[in-house]
Structure formats: C-alpha cells, structure tokens
Design a protein around this motif. Sequence first.
Motif, PDB file in Angstrom:
ATOM      1  N   TYR A 284       0.808  -1.412  -0.121  1.00  0.00           N
ATOM      2  CA  TYR A 284      -0.309  -0.157   0.325  1.00  0.00           C
ATOM      3  C   TYR A 284       0.560   1.054  -0.008  1.00  0.00           C
ATOM      4  O   TYR A 284       0.491   2.015  -1.142  1.00  0.00           O
ATOM      5  N   VAL A 285       1.644   1.186   0.541  1.00  0.00           N
ATOM      6  CA  VAL A 285       2.766   2.124   1.126  1.00  0.00           C
ATOM      7  C   VAL A 285       3.319   3.111  -0.710  1.00  0.00           C
ATOM      8  O   VAL A 285       3.819   4.217  -1.011  1.00  0.00           O
ATOM      9  N   ASP A 286       4.378   1.306  -0.631  1.00  0.00           N
ATOM     10  CA  ASP A 286       5.460   1.697  -1.792  1.00  0.00           C
ATOM     11  C   ASP A 286       4.235   2.305  -3.277  1.00  0.00           C
ATOM     12  O   ASP A 286       4.348   2.893  -3.897  1.00  0.00           O
ATOM     13  N   TYR A 287       2.903   2.447  -3.153  1.00  0.00           N
ATOM     14  CA  TYR A 287       2.231   2.211  -4.063  1.00  0.00           C
ATOM     15  C   TYR A 287       1.170   3.776  -4.255  1.00  0.00           C
ATOM     16  O   TYR A 287       1.387   4.487  -4.987  1.00  0.00           O
ATOM     17  N   THR A 288       0.644   3.990  -3.122  1.00  0.00           N
ATOM     18  CA  THR A 288       0.720   5.487  -2.629  1.00  0.00           C
ATOM     19  C   THR A 288       1.858   6.275  -2.240  1.00  0.00           C
ATOM     20  O   THR A 288       1.496   7.744  -2.457  1.00  0.00           O
ATOM     21  N   HIS A 289       3.118   6.230  -1.763  1.00  0.00           N
ATOM     22  CA  HIS A 289       3.999   6.927  -1.268  1.00  0.00           C
ATOM     23  C   HIS A 289       3.469   7.789   0.160  1.00  0.00           C
ATOM     24  O   HIS A 289       3.787   8.535   0.184  1.00  0.00           O
ATOM     25  N   ASP A 290       2.379   6.690   0.700  1.00  0.00           N
ATOM     26  CA  ASP A 290       1.792   7.442   1.737  1.00  0.00           C
ATOM     27  C   ASP A 290       3.120   6.902   3.305  1.00  0.00           C
ATOM     28  O   ASP A 290       2.180   6.074   4.033  1.00  0.00           O
ATOM     29  N   LEU A 291       3.973   7.900   3.016  1.00  0.00           N
ATOM     30  CA  LEU A 291       5.276   7.443   4.293  1.00  0.00           C
ATOM     31  C   LEU A 291       4.574   7.748   5.641  1.00  0.00           C
ATOM     32  O   LEU A 291       4.446   7.230   6.741  1.00  0.00           O
ATOM     33  N   ASP A 292       3.526   8.857   6.118  1.00  0.00           N
ATOM     34  CA  ASP A 292       2.607   9.198   7.063  1.00  0.00           C
ATOM     35  C   ASP A 292       1.976   7.936   7.152  1.00  0.00           C
ATOM     36  O   ASP A 292       2.172   8.067   8.731  1.00  0.00           O
ATOM     37  N   LEU A 293       1.698   7.696   6.578  1.00  0.00           N
ATOM     38  CA  LEU A 293       0.835   6.179   7.488  1.00  0.00           C
ATOM     39  C   LEU A 293       1.687   5.176   7.584  1.00  0.00           C
ATOM     40  O   LEU A 293       0.957   4.374   9.077  1.00  0.00           O
ATOM     41  N   LEU A 294       2.850   4.839   7.704  1.00  0.00           N
ATOM     42  CA  LEU A 294       3.344   4.667   9.129  1.00  0.00           C
ATOM     43  C   LEU A 294       3.674   4.792  10.175  1.00  0.00           C
ATOM     44  O   LEU A 294       4.228   3.989  11.236  1.00  0.00           O
ATOM     45  N   LYS A 295       3.622   6.230  10.421  1.00  0.00           N
ATOM     46  CA  LYS A 295       3.728   6.765  11.218  1.00  0.00           C
ATOM     47  C   LYS A 295       2.212   6.864  12.413  1.00  0.00           C
ATOM     48  O   LYS A 295       1.864   6.274  13.372  1.00  0.00           O
ATOM     49  N   LEU A 296       1.420   6.354  11.624  1.00  0.00           N
ATOM     50  CA  LEU A 296      -0.237   5.722  12.563  1.00  0.00           C
ATOM     51  C   LEU A 296      -0.286   4.353  12.332  1.00  0.00           C
ATOM     52  O   LEU A 296      -1.208   4.167  13.047  1.00  0.00           O
ATOM     53  N   ILE A 297       0.183   3.629  12.110  1.00  0.00           N
ATOM     54  CA  ILE A 297      -0.433   1.989  10.893  1.00  0.00           C
ATOM     55  C   ILE A 297      -0.705   1.023  12.947  1.00  0.00           C
ATOM     56  O   ILE A 297      -1.519   0.460  12.927  1.00  0.00           O
ATOM     57  N   ARG A 298       0.501   1.266  13.299  1.00  0.00           N
ATOM     58  CA  ARG A 298       0.387   1.232  14.800  1.00  0.00           C
ATOM     59  C   ARG A 298      -0.582   1.431  15.715  1.00  0.00           C
ATOM     60  O   ARG A 298      -1.606   0.753  16.246  1.00  0.00           O
ATOM     61  N   PHE A 299      -0.749   2.905  15.693  1.00  0.00           N
ATOM     62  CA  PHE A 299      -1.771   3.169  15.998  1.00  0.00           C
ATOM     63  C   PHE A 299      -3.079   2.268  16.205  1.00  0.00           C
ATOM     64  O   PHE A 299      -4.146   2.047  16.889  1.00  0.00           O
ATOM     65  N   TYR A 300      -3.763   3.022  15.010  1.00  0.00           N
ATOM     66  CA  TYR A 300      -4.394   2.208  14.508  1.00  0.00           C
ATOM     67  C   TYR A 300      -4.884   0.542  14.642  1.00  0.00           C
ATOM     68  O   TYR A 300      -6.503   0.238  14.814  1.00  0.00           O
ATOM     69  N   LYS A 301      -3.796  -0.137  14.625  1.00  0.00           N
ATOM     70  CA  LYS A 301      -3.943  -1.728  14.529  1.00  0.00           C
ATOM     71  C   LYS A 301      -4.474  -1.279  16.516  1.00  0.00           C
ATOM     72  O   LYS A 301      -5.108  -2.543  16.802  1.00  0.00           O
ATOM     73  N   CYS A 302      -4.029  -1.025  16.935  1.00  0.00           N
ATOM     74  CA  CYS A 302      -4.173  -1.319  18.295  1.00  0.00           C
ATOM     75  C   CYS A 302      -5.624  -0.957  18.909  1.00  0.00           C
ATOM     76  O   CYS A 302      -6.181  -1.541  19.623  1.00  0.00           O
TER      77      CYS A 302
END
Length: 533
Positions: A284-302
């Motif tokens: 998802y990140v490789d195709y969208t280049h949405d680097l900020d998503l990686l800063k949020l993903i653990r919070f949203y998984k929680c």
Amino acid sequence: MGHFSFLEEKKNMDQSELLKAMQDPVFYPEHPSRVEILKTHISTLFVTDRFVYKVKKPVNFGFLDFTGLSARKFFCEQEVLLNQRLSPNVYLDVVEIRKTGIGFTLAPGGAAVEYAVKMRRLPKDRMMDVLLQEGGIREETIREIALLLIGFHSRAHTDPEIAIYGSPQRISKNTEENFSQSESFVGACVSPEAYHRISDFTRRFIEQHAPLLRKRMQENKIRDGHGDIRMEHICIEDPIVIFDCVEFNRRFRYIDVASDLAFLAMDLDFHEARGLSRHLVRTYVDYTHDLDLLKLIRFYKCYRAYVRGKVESFNYNDIYTSDEERKAALASAQAYFTLADSYASSKPYLMIMTGLTGAGKTSVAEPLSRELNAALFQSDRIRKELAGIPLEEHRFESFDQGIYSPEFTRRNYQTLMQKAEETLKKEQSVILDATFLKRDDRMRACRIAEQIGVPFFIIEVTCPEQEVERRLSLRLQQAGVPSDGRWDIYQAQKQIAEPVTEVPTENYIRIDSSEKGDVVSRAEKEILFAVEA
C-alpha cells in the motif's frame, strides 16, 4: 448484553417468533434444502442454498440504534447501497417480511413487520480466513487486495464534513467511547494493567500526533471508507469481493485510509500471519507513497484490536448465547485485548550511521532525526567538545593523529554510547552520526540496544568517489561546519573500513546519497516499516 436497551426492545416486535419461522426452508420462495443460522452482536443471518437473509437485531449499543423498525429498514437500505462499492452483485435487495394469520411470509401484501437484506451466498471455501488456515493466501493475493483498496480509497468520497471525522477530537470521541463501553469488562476480558496501558498510549498518541492528524485532514486522507475490513469479509473470487461495510454509523466509516487498512493488517497479525500483514502495508505504501501512514499504522491497529475485543466482550455478555459460545467469545476477547496491548507497548529504537567521510551521513541523519523525533548525537561535534575547541575551528591533522588518534576516537565513541544509553532509557529514539567503520564499534552500539531491549538499525550512506571529492573540497570552504573531513582522510578510511555483515538484512539500510529523489524518505520508510508495520 452490556449496553442493550431492554426497555426500548419491548416497544418493538419480539423477534423470537420470526427467527424461528425463518429457520424453516418453507419460509423462502426458493425452498432451499436447508437453512444455516449465524449470529453476530447486531444481526442474525439465515444462510440458504443460494442466498443469505440478514435480519438486524432490535438493539441499542449507543454507537448504533436498531430498536425502531424504521431504523432497521433505513440501515438495511444503507447496507445494500454502500456495499455496491466493493461488492457489486452480492447485495441484491431489501426484502419485506409480513405476518399473516398462519405465520410470516416474504410474499407481497400487507404492512411489513420486519426487513431483511438479501445477499448472494458467497462460497465458504473461498473466504479469506478459510483460505489462510489452509495455506492458500500468498503474497500475490495480498498485493491484489492492497491494490483494490488503493483504488477504492482514491475513489471514496471526501469533503470538509467528512474530513472533520479525522480530527484529534473526533478520534478521541471514538477511542474514549471504546474505553467507556468496555470498562465493565475489565478484570474478566482485559486486565486492569492492560486497560490502563492501552488507554494511556491512545491518549498520549493522539495528543502528540495532533499536528499529523490535522495534516491528514488537509491532505484528503479522511474518506468515506469501509470501516470493517477483516478476512471474514473478503471473498477471494475473480474479482475479489470485500463486503459488509459499516452502514450503521458514519463516524466509523468516515475514517483515515490508514485506519481502514489497519483493520485487515491487525486481523492478519491476530491470525499469526504477520509476514502477510507487513506485505499488505508495504504494498500500500509503496504504491501510494503515503509515508505518514507508517507513523499511524500501529496506533490504528491498536484501536482496531481493541474494537474487536470490545465486540467479543459484548458477545460474551449476551444472555441469549450458549455457554459454549460465551466461552469462545471470552477467549477471543482476551486475545484481541492482548494484541492491542502489544501494539500499545511501543519502544524507542537505536540507529547508527556508517560510511566514509563525505558520503553524506549528516545530510541524511539530521532530517531523519527530525522526521522520526529522534535525538541526534554527532561524533564531529562531540569530538570538539571533548577537545574544548570551537565547533567551527578546523584541525587538519593527519589520520590517526591529534583529536583523531585512536585514544581520542575511543573517548568520542564512548561518549556517544553513553548518550545513546541514557536517552534510550528515557524512551526516546536515538541516531548516532559517526563513521562506524569498525565492526567492533557497531557491535558495541548493537549490544546497548540488546541490553535495553530496543530495535537496532545500521544506515550505511555511500556516494561515488568523484562526488565525494567535490563535496569535501566545498566543505573546506564553508564556515561553521564541524567536520574536518578531507580527501586524504577519505582514502585512509577506505583502507580500514569493514563491511556490514553483523545484522539481519531488515535492520540494514544502504542508500546512495547522490541518487535522485528523497533518500531521507527512503531510509525513514524502511525504519518505520520495520518498527511500526
């Protein structure tokens, strides 16, 4: 049931008589050979040979209210409409159920006493959760799902009203509601310690990342999404079908695309398919280049794991379920809360730069430290602080002489290690900017990370020699630069540099600082992916 409104339910038709009638194959126009019953905390599903009929329970959980017949009709219609986006040809119609003198019927005539969503029955053996258990989910399937979601999110509606749901205040409303509604289950389904760790982590994260959350709003990352992307809602047909989106409350559907993706990533983690979960996020990140998503993903998984723990707690507390079902719901709730707790138990990480003088280590380390909110300690600065000389004063001494002697270098690295250890123990990530040409020096840093129990990364920065020579020539003419690097030093360092072989490939990042593009973002993505995804 935890937040069931018994008073309001009494105002509505008792569904027990209807549900009993719907178990009989004679009830259905197609006269199926058998009827299978499935239950969730908000619906009862009747599975026939070719179709599924879904009846909403007259319940009120606060975040949804199905106690009125008109509400159940409206949300049946919404369910059919909204699911056309990712599962066309599955949701067929909203059917009216009527009562006659001899029972209930789907035949026309008279006022409806209940409504049901009619769906095409999907093949059970093609459901994603079933295929995963059989080893039938490969990375290529995950890639197809990621691309499907990217397309869906890019088309999903957004506007200023929807964007508001991504604000720190609205996100807090959802998370605080979770904690309030699950408080009665503390002790039985979730331990008091885990409950407080998760709630503290959640509140702290929202407060600390409020600017990022507002940035997501401005960048149109808050969309009218699905809201409940789990494996049991994905059928691996051609094309892939993702069904059962949230229809009952738009604030659970008006979400950051990171939150939508996180539900499936969490579900894969829960079912011990962490590699596939990481592949989903990376694709998802490789195709969208949405680097900020990686800063949020653990919070949203929680957040997503906690939601599932809450839902299973509702099932555990449902007086209409059997003892066996309650026992299974309790075990599931406890497992989800444990997973949420693991996401909440975040750790800092230690990163060291390595590379020859002039390669561009500092030009990578400085912006990287800002993006990752990491403390940065630089050997060039510490060396001159130890020597008691101004940072901008150059000392053009021979290699291994003066403040670059082995003894002085040992003191320099010792100070770097002490600062790293002190800072990591304060739960802040650290970047050490030095050449780290010797394996022993790198291993000393690695041992500190191991002793404290934090992830460790080596970032090697390289650069073509012609470009290094040009940079070093310019550096000597610049004022206020602590580094004393020169071309002869570069040549001497080449002779003693030892290759990086001491860490796994996922902990080793190698970048060429002369390449076009944002090399800092590339390093940041690899680190965030390794730590957060």
